[in-house]
Design a protein around this motif. Structure first.
Motif, PDB file in Angstrom:
ATOM      1  N   ILE A  79      19.228  41.584 -29.902  1.00 26.41           N
ATOM      2  CA  ILE A  79      19.687  40.404 -30.635  1.00 26.41           C
ATOM      3  C   ILE A  79      18.539  39.408 -30.680  1.00 26.41           C
ATOM      4  O   ILE A  79      17.997  39.030 -29.641  1.00 26.41           O
ATOM      5  N   ALA A  80      18.134  39.012 -31.880  1.00 23.93           N
ATOM      6  CA  ALA A  80      16.959  38.139 -32.041  1.00 23.93           C
ATOM      7  C   ALA A  80      17.068  36.865 -31.201  1.00 23.93           C
ATOM      8  O   ALA A  80      16.076  36.413 -30.633  1.00 23.93           O
ATOM      9  N   LEU A  81      18.253  36.284 -31.105  1.00 23.41           N
ATOM     10  CA  LEU A  81      18.422  35.070 -30.308  1.00 23.41           C
ATOM     11  C   LEU A  81      18.535  35.361 -28.815  1.00 23.41           C
ATOM     12  O   LEU A  81      18.521  34.439 -28.001  1.00 23.41           O
ATOM     13  N   GLY A  82      18.672  36.638 -28.456  1.00 25.52           N
ATOM     14  CA  GLY A  82      18.683  37.040 -27.054  1.00 25.52           C
ATOM     15  C   GLY A  82      19.942  36.689 -26.286  1.00 25.52           C
ATOM     16  O   GLY A  82      19.939  36.667 -25.058  1.00 25.52           O
ATOM     17  N   ARG A  83      21.012  36.426 -26.988  1.00 27.52           N
ATOM     18  CA  ARG A  83      22.269  36.083 -26.317  1.00 27.52           C
ATOM     19  C   ARG A  83      23.429  36.441 -27.229  1.00 27.52           C
ATOM     20  O   ARG A  83      23.260  36.724 -28.407  1.00 27.52           O
ATOM     21  N   LEU A  84      24.608  36.397 -26.668  1.00 25.23           N
ATOM     22  CA  LEU A  84      25.824  36.647 -27.428  1.00 25.23           C
ATOM     23  C   LEU A  84      26.308  35.365 -28.080  1.00 25.23           C
ATOM     24  O   LEU A  84      25.941  34.262 -27.672  1.00 25.23           O
ATOM     25  N   ALA A  85      27.141  35.533 -29.078  1.00 27.79           N
ATOM     26  CA  ALA A  85      27.720  34.378 -29.765  1.00 27.79           C
ATOM     27  C   ALA A  85      28.734  33.689 -28.867  1.00 27.79           C
ATOM     28  O   ALA A  85      29.438  34.327 -28.087  1.00 27.79           O
ATOM     29  N   ARG A  86      28.797  32.394 -29.003  1.00 27.13           N
ATOM     30  CA  ARG A  86      29.872  31.627 -28.374  1.00 27.13           C
ATOM     31  C   ARG A  86      31.035  31.588 -29.359  1.00 27.13           C
ATOM     32  O   ARG A  86      30.830  31.567 -30.575  1.00 27.13           O
ATOM     33  N   LYS A  87      32.238  31.566 -28.853  1.00 25.93           N
ATOM     34  CA  LYS A  87      33.407  31.579 -29.744  1.00 25.93           C
ATOM     35  C   LYS A  87      33.384  30.398 -30.699  1.00 25.93           C
ATOM     36  O   LYS A  87      33.826  30.490 -31.837  1.00 25.93           O
ATOM     37  N   GLU A  88      32.833  29.272 -30.256  1.00 22.49           N
ATOM     38  CA  GLU A  88      32.751  28.095 -31.115  1.00 22.49           C
ATOM     39  C   GLU A  88      31.837  28.339 -32.316  1.00 22.49           C
ATOM     40  O   GLU A  88      32.091  27.825 -33.407  1.00 22.49           O
ATOM     41  N   GLU A  89      30.790  29.121 -32.112  1.00 21.67           N
ATOM     42  CA  GLU A  89      29.881  29.427 -33.225  1.00 21.67           C
ATOM     43  C   GLU A  89      30.571  30.286 -34.276  1.00 21.67           C
ATOM     44  O   GLU A  89      30.368  30.095 -35.479  1.00 21.67           O
ATOM     45  N   ARG A 134      20.761  40.123 -34.968  1.00 16.16           N
ATOM     46  CA  ARG A 134      20.720  41.541 -34.572  1.00 16.16           C
ATOM     47  C   ARG A 134      20.258  42.420 -35.737  1.00 16.16           C
ATOM     48  O   ARG A 134      19.470  43.338 -35.551  1.00 16.16           O
ATOM     49  N   ARG A 135      20.732  42.143 -36.929  1.00 21.14           N
ATOM     50  CA  ARG A 135      20.334  42.943 -38.087  1.00 21.14           C
ATOM     51  C   ARG A 135      18.829  42.853 -38.329  1.00 21.14           C
ATOM     52  O   ARG A 135      18.212  43.813 -38.768  1.00 21.14           O
ATOM     53  N   LEU A 136      18.236  41.710 -37.994  1.00 23.16           N
ATOM     54  CA  LEU A 136      16.792  41.545 -38.150  1.00 23.16           C
ATOM     55  C   LEU A 136      15.991  42.480 -37.271  1.00 23.16           C
ATOM     56  O   LEU A 136      14.868  42.839 -37.593  1.00 23.16           O
TER      57      LEU A 136
END
Length: 71
Positions: free
Chosen positions: A29-39, A66-68
């Motif tokens: 994952i490019a951001l290196g973390r999972l999504a927060r439910k708020e996002e 992730r697709r990137l």
């Protein structure tokens, strides 16, 4: 909306059978973390708002990049 991976309600622990496998998946994952439910909720809110009113026949991918990474 096409959501990426996110943690469950507790928000803690590993996602896969081992910490190593979890770390490998997070590295994809490019951001290196999972999504927060708020996002994810904000993306849904956008689609339901007047701002998203003209979107049709497409997908809003919310996957932290992730697709990137080709995964």
């Amino acid at each position: 909306m096409v959501p990426g991976s996110r943690r469950g309600p507790g928000g803690e622990g590993i996602l896969y059978e081992t910490q190593a496998e979890t770390d490998t998946q997070l590295a994809n994952i490019a951001l290196g973390r999972l999504a927060r439910k708020e996002e994810l909720a904000v993306a849904c809110g956008f689609l339901l708002s007047d701002f998203g009113g003209y979107l049709t026949g497409t997908e809003l991918l919310v996957d932290g990049g992730r697709r990137l990474t080709g995964h």
